[in-house]
Design a protein around this motif. Structure first.
Motif, short mmCIF file in Angstrom:
data_model
loop_
_atom_site.label_atom_id
_atom_site.label_comp_id
_atom_site.label_asym_id
_atom_site.label_seq_id
_atom_site.Cartn_x
_atom_site.Cartn_y
_atom_site.Cartn_z
N ALA A 1 -50.71 -18.16 -1.33
CA ALA A 1 -50.31 -17.73 0.02
C ALA A 1 -51.49 -17.17 0.79
O ALA A 1 -52.49 -16.70 0.22
N SER A 2 -51.38 -17.17 2.10
CA SER A 2 -52.38 -16.55 2.96
C SER A 2 -52.31 -15.04 2.80
O SER A 2 -51.23 -14.46 2.77
N GLU A 3 -53.47 -14.40 2.74
CA GLU A 3 -53.48 -12.94 2.61
C GLU A 3 -52.95 -12.25 3.85
O GLU A 3 -52.48 -11.13 3.77
N VAL A 4 -53.02 -12.91 5.00
CA VAL A 4 -52.47 -12.33 6.22
C VAL A 4 -50.96 -12.18 6.09
O VAL A 4 -50.37 -11.18 6.49
N ASP A 5 -50.33 -13.19 5.50
CA ASP A 5 -48.88 -13.15 5.30
C ASP A 5 -48.48 -12.35 4.08
O ASP A 5 -47.41 -11.74 4.04
N GLY B 1 -54.75 -11.69 -1.47
CA GLY B 1 -56.17 -11.55 -1.16
C GLY B 1 -56.89 -10.51 -1.98
O GLY B 1 -58.10 -10.31 -1.81
N ASP C 1 -49.77 -9.04 8.15
CA ASP C 1 -50.07 -9.18 9.57
C ASP C 1 -50.28 -7.85 10.28
O ASP C 1 -49.83 -7.64 11.41
N HIS D 1 -56.45 -7.79 8.72
CA HIS D 1 -57.40 -8.60 9.48
C HIS D 1 -58.82 -8.01 9.43
O HIS D 1 -59.74 -8.60 9.99
N THR E 1 -62.44 -7.27 8.32
CA THR E 1 -63.40 -8.09 7.57
C THR E 1 -64.68 -7.35 7.22
O THR E 1 -65.47 -7.84 6.42
#
Length: 237
Positions: free
Chosen positions: A210-214, A219, A152, A157, A159
């Motif tokens: 898992a989400s790459e943000v978390d 990712g 986070d 974030h 891109t």
């Protein structure tokens, strides 16, 4: 495609990964004119380079056609002992016959861009422009960070940019230069290496989708292969 390989302990992981690198590099050299590798720092990353230096099979590598990059770097003065470049040179690069122009280091904080981390990041993005990394080596932190992309954070974030300045890192030093997850996903292969019980939860969570943000390590996916190289403790065994 994720592939997981579990070794008994960290020393075996380091020596086996060095041997795997020898095979991978020489195989690539048999089919293409040059090879591009991105190194990582830390205990495991440095141990791999040390094993590569003493591995007799590594004499088969033609270092004159290997380009060396870094996945991330601590934004510190040149030759600072905590810089990944400094550690890589001591472990391997100063001991092999590789042309200086093949070593693509991130500018230090006392380099041509001074202490402007954003300019240094932009310069490294230009250095990488048009380069396809054949193998990107990376570590995994307890909280699931990889490269210098933390959960986070602004970097996770990102891109569009391939390289960013990372500030306020939760681990010292606070300022780093890092490839982004989009840049990692442009690599043909990503090898994620980590050891120790404290990494087990992050590894399990990343491999569970898992989400790459978390959990940024989730990712970091190579275009052809994502290889997880773990010891038993990190694998939760």
């Amino acid at each position: 495609m994720n592939r997981v390989i579990v070794y008994t302990d960290p020393p075996l992981l380091a020596s086996a990964t060095a041997a795997r690198l020898v095979t991978a590099i020489t195989d690539l050299q048999a089919t293409q004119p040059s090879v591009a590798i991105a190194l990582t720092g830390g205990r495991t990353g440095t141990a791999v380079l040390e094993h590569l230096r003493v591995n007799t099979a590594a004499t088969a590598i033609d270092w004159s056609t290997v380009d060396i990059f870094w996945g991330d770097e601590r934004f510190l003065p040149g030759k600072h002992p905590d810089r990944n470049e400094t550690q890589a040179r001591a472990a391997l690069l100063d001991h092999i016959k590789i042309p200086k122009g093949r070593i693509h280091a991130v500018a230090p904080s006392d380099g041509p861009y001074g202490d402007d981390a954003e300019l240094a990041a932009a310069a490294y993005a230009k250095e990488l422009d048009g380069v396809t990394l054949d193998i990107l080596l990376a570590g995994v932190g307890e909280e699931g960070h990889t490269l210098s992309v933390f959960p986070d954070s602004p970097a996770v974030h990102e891109t569009e940019a391939t390289v960013v300045a990372v500030r306020d890192c939760p681990k010292p030093p606070p300022v780093r230069i890092s490839l982004t997850l989009p840049a990692a996903r442009q690599a043909s292969q990503v090898w994620l290496m980590t050891t120790g019980t404290s990494k087990a939860e992050a590894v399990t969570t990343a491999l569970s989708g898992a989400s790459e943000v978390d959990l940024p390590a989730a990712g970091a996916q190579g275009r052809e292969l994502t290889l997880w190289l773990l010891d038993k403790a990190a694998a939760g065994r």
